[in-house]
Design a protein around this motif. Structure first.
Motif, short mmCIF file in Angstrom:
data_model
loop_
_atom_site.label_atom_id
_atom_site.label_comp_id
_atom_site.label_asym_id
_atom_site.label_seq_id
_atom_site.Cartn_x
_atom_site.Cartn_y
_atom_site.Cartn_z
N PHE A 1 -17.91 -39.15 57.05
CA PHE A 1 -17.74 -40.39 57.46
C PHE A 1 -17.02 -40.68 58.78
O PHE A 1 -17.53 -41.30 59.64
CB PHE A 1 -17.02 -41.42 56.40
N ARG A 2 -16.12 -39.66 59.06
CA ARG A 2 -15.49 -39.72 60.35
C ARG A 2 -16.31 -39.24 61.35
O ARG A 2 -16.51 -39.92 62.60
CB ARG A 2 -14.27 -38.81 60.29
N ALA A 3 -17.13 -38.35 61.06
CA ALA A 3 -18.25 -37.90 62.24
C ALA A 3 -19.25 -39.03 62.54
O ALA A 3 -19.73 -39.16 63.44
CB ALA A 3 -19.12 -36.76 61.57
N VAL A 4 -19.61 -39.77 61.65
CA VAL A 4 -20.62 -41.03 61.61
C VAL A 4 -19.79 -42.01 62.30
O VAL A 4 -20.47 -42.63 63.51
CB VAL A 4 -21.33 -41.42 60.23
N ALA A 5 -18.54 -42.24 62.29
CA ALA A 5 -17.73 -43.19 63.13
C ALA A 5 -17.65 -42.93 64.42
O ALA A 5 -17.85 -43.55 65.32
CB ALA A 5 -16.60 -43.38 62.37
N LEU A 6 -17.45 -41.68 64.57
CA LEU A 6 -17.36 -41.05 65.99
C LEU A 6 -18.58 -41.31 66.83
O LEU A 6 -18.58 -41.48 68.04
CB LEU A 6 -16.81 -39.59 66.08
N THR A 7 -19.72 -40.78 66.23
CA THR A 7 -21.13 -40.77 66.93
C THR A 7 -21.41 -42.09 67.13
O THR A 7 -22.32 -42.60 67.91
CB THR A 7 -22.08 -39.86 65.99
N SER A 8 -20.89 -43.15 66.42
CA SER A 8 -21.44 -44.42 66.61
C SER A 8 -20.40 -45.40 67.49
O SER A 8 -20.43 -46.40 67.71
CB SER A 8 -21.23 -45.35 65.34
N GLY A 9 -19.44 -44.55 68.02
CA GLY A 9 -18.66 -45.16 69.17
C GLY A 9 -17.30 -45.88 68.70
O GLY A 9 -16.78 -46.89 69.24
N MET A 10 -17.00 -45.67 67.46
CA MET A 10 -15.78 -46.32 66.63
C MET A 10 -14.70 -45.04 66.44
O MET A 10 -14.25 -45.03 65.43
CB MET A 10 -16.31 -46.69 65.34
N LYS A 11 -14.27 -44.56 67.69
CA LYS A 11 -13.43 -43.66 67.54
C LYS A 11 -12.11 -44.39 67.07
O LYS A 11 -11.35 -43.49 66.26
CB LYS A 11 -13.07 -43.20 69.09
N ASN A 12 -11.51 -45.55 67.60
CA ASN A 12 -10.27 -45.92 67.14
C ASN A 12 -10.54 -46.92 66.17
O ASN A 12 -9.42 -47.95 65.69
CB ASN A 12 -9.49 -46.43 68.39
N SER A 13 -11.51 -47.03 65.33
CA SER A 13 -11.68 -47.92 64.25
C SER A 13 -10.95 -47.84 63.09
O SER A 13 -10.37 -46.50 62.62
CB SER A 13 -13.28 -47.91 63.76
N SER A 14 -10.36 -48.77 62.60
CA SER A 14 -9.59 -48.72 61.32
C SER A 14 -10.49 -48.44 60.24
O SER A 14 -10.09 -48.36 58.91
CB SER A 14 -8.84 -50.02 60.96
N LEU A 15 -11.89 -48.31 60.20
CA LEU A 15 -12.59 -48.13 59.06
C LEU A 15 -12.52 -46.55 58.38
O LEU A 15 -12.54 -46.45 57.20
CB LEU A 15 -14.23 -48.30 59.48
N VAL A 16 -12.19 -45.53 59.42
CA VAL A 16 -11.98 -44.23 58.69
C VAL A 16 -10.58 -44.07 58.08
O VAL A 16 -10.79 -43.80 56.81
CB VAL A 16 -11.85 -43.44 60.02
N GLU A 17 -9.75 -45.15 58.36
CA GLU A 17 -8.29 -45.17 57.60
C GLU A 17 -8.63 -45.75 56.29
O GLU A 17 -8.18 -45.44 55.31
CB GLU A 17 -7.09 -45.79 58.21
N ALA A 18 -9.22 -46.89 56.31
CA ALA A 18 -9.75 -47.71 55.09
C ALA A 18 -10.46 -46.74 54.01
O ALA A 18 -10.45 -46.92 52.94
CB ALA A 18 -10.76 -48.92 55.55
N LYS A 19 -11.68 -45.95 54.64
CA LYS A 19 -12.43 -45.12 53.66
C LYS A 19 -11.45 -43.86 53.21
O LYS A 19 -11.68 -43.81 51.96
CB LYS A 19 -13.37 -44.40 54.76
N ARG A 20 -10.26 -43.35 54.05
CA ARG A 20 -9.41 -42.19 53.38
C ARG A 20 -8.76 -43.04 52.41
O ARG A 20 -8.77 -42.36 51.20
CB ARG A 20 -8.81 -42.00 54.44
N ARG A 21 -8.21 -44.15 52.46
CA ARG A 21 -7.66 -44.73 51.18
C ARG A 21 -8.57 -45.11 49.96
O ARG A 21 -8.09 -44.83 48.97
CB ARG A 21 -7.00 -46.11 51.86
N GLU A 22 -9.48 -45.38 50.35
CA GLU A 22 -10.55 -45.70 49.27
C GLU A 22 -10.91 -44.53 48.45
O GLU A 22 -10.85 -44.40 47.32
CB GLU A 22 -11.71 -46.28 49.78
N LEU A 23 -11.18 -43.44 49.10
CA LEU A 23 -11.63 -42.30 48.73
C LEU A 23 -10.24 -41.70 48.07
O LEU A 23 -10.41 -41.04 46.68
CB LEU A 23 -11.80 -41.11 49.57
N GLN A 24 -8.96 -41.73 48.39
CA GLN A 24 -7.85 -41.22 47.68
C GLN A 24 -7.66 -42.02 46.39
O GLN A 24 -7.14 -41.25 45.45
CB GLN A 24 -6.37 -41.37 48.86
N ALA A 25 -7.76 -43.23 46.51
CA ALA A 25 -7.39 -44.19 45.40
C ALA A 25 -8.56 -43.65 43.98
O ALA A 25 -8.26 -43.60 43.13
CB ALA A 25 -7.82 -45.59 45.64
#
Length: 166
Positions: free
Chosen positions: A45-69
């Protein structure tokens, strides 16, 4: 293997039966697999976010919390099943933890994922716990599960048990 699915002291760990240890190892392996899968999914997910130009997006952190939950939820289920099954001192038959396609009629763990030497030890210990030698031999010779489970080791164990009955 490090066990962190449930808290056990060294003394408690050493006092576990073969069945309980198998249950613990299986649950720990499943927990480790869940964590590994979540890490791989987050990395992708992080790799897709980086290639999509969303380096500082909060989506990666949200995805991490979702996966951890989700991992925490699944590990909680594993932990509860493990604690329950360890009090029973037997594997479940529905595949939650342990088992391995075991036979219900056997008084010992039937897990085909174990090596033949591990199976041999489990069956040997089970039959040596029977005090009456005549009863032990009668039960062993009538045990069709042991014949399938031990395969070529069946005859060797028969000789050992026969020696103990003399």
């Amino acid at each position: 293997m490090e066990f962190d699915i449930i808290h056990l002291t060294e003394t408690e760990l050493k006092e576990l039966t073969v069945v309980q240890m198998k249950l613990l190892r299986t649950a720990q392996q499943k927990k480790n697999e869940l964590n590994h899968k979540a890490e791989a999914e987050l990395k992708a997910f992080r790799a897709v976010a980086l290639t999509s130009g969303m380096k500082n997006s909060s989506l990666v952190e949200a995805k991490r919390r979702e996966l951890q939950a989700e991992v925490d939820y699944q590990v909680g289920i594993l932990r509860d099943n493990l604690k329950y099954n360890m009090t029973l001192n037997e594997p479940t038959t529905d595949g939650d933890i342990g088992g391995g396609g075991g036979d219900e009629g056997a008084g010992y763990v039937v897990d085909y994922s174990l090596s033949y030497s591990e199976r041999y030890v489990i069956v040997r210990d089970y039959y040596l716990a029977i005090a009456d030698p005549a009863e032990r031999m009668a039960l062993y010779t009538a045990d069709d599960v042991a014949k399938r489970y031990l395969d070529s080791y069946y005859g060797s164990l028969y000789n050992v048990l026969y020696t103990y009955s003399q």
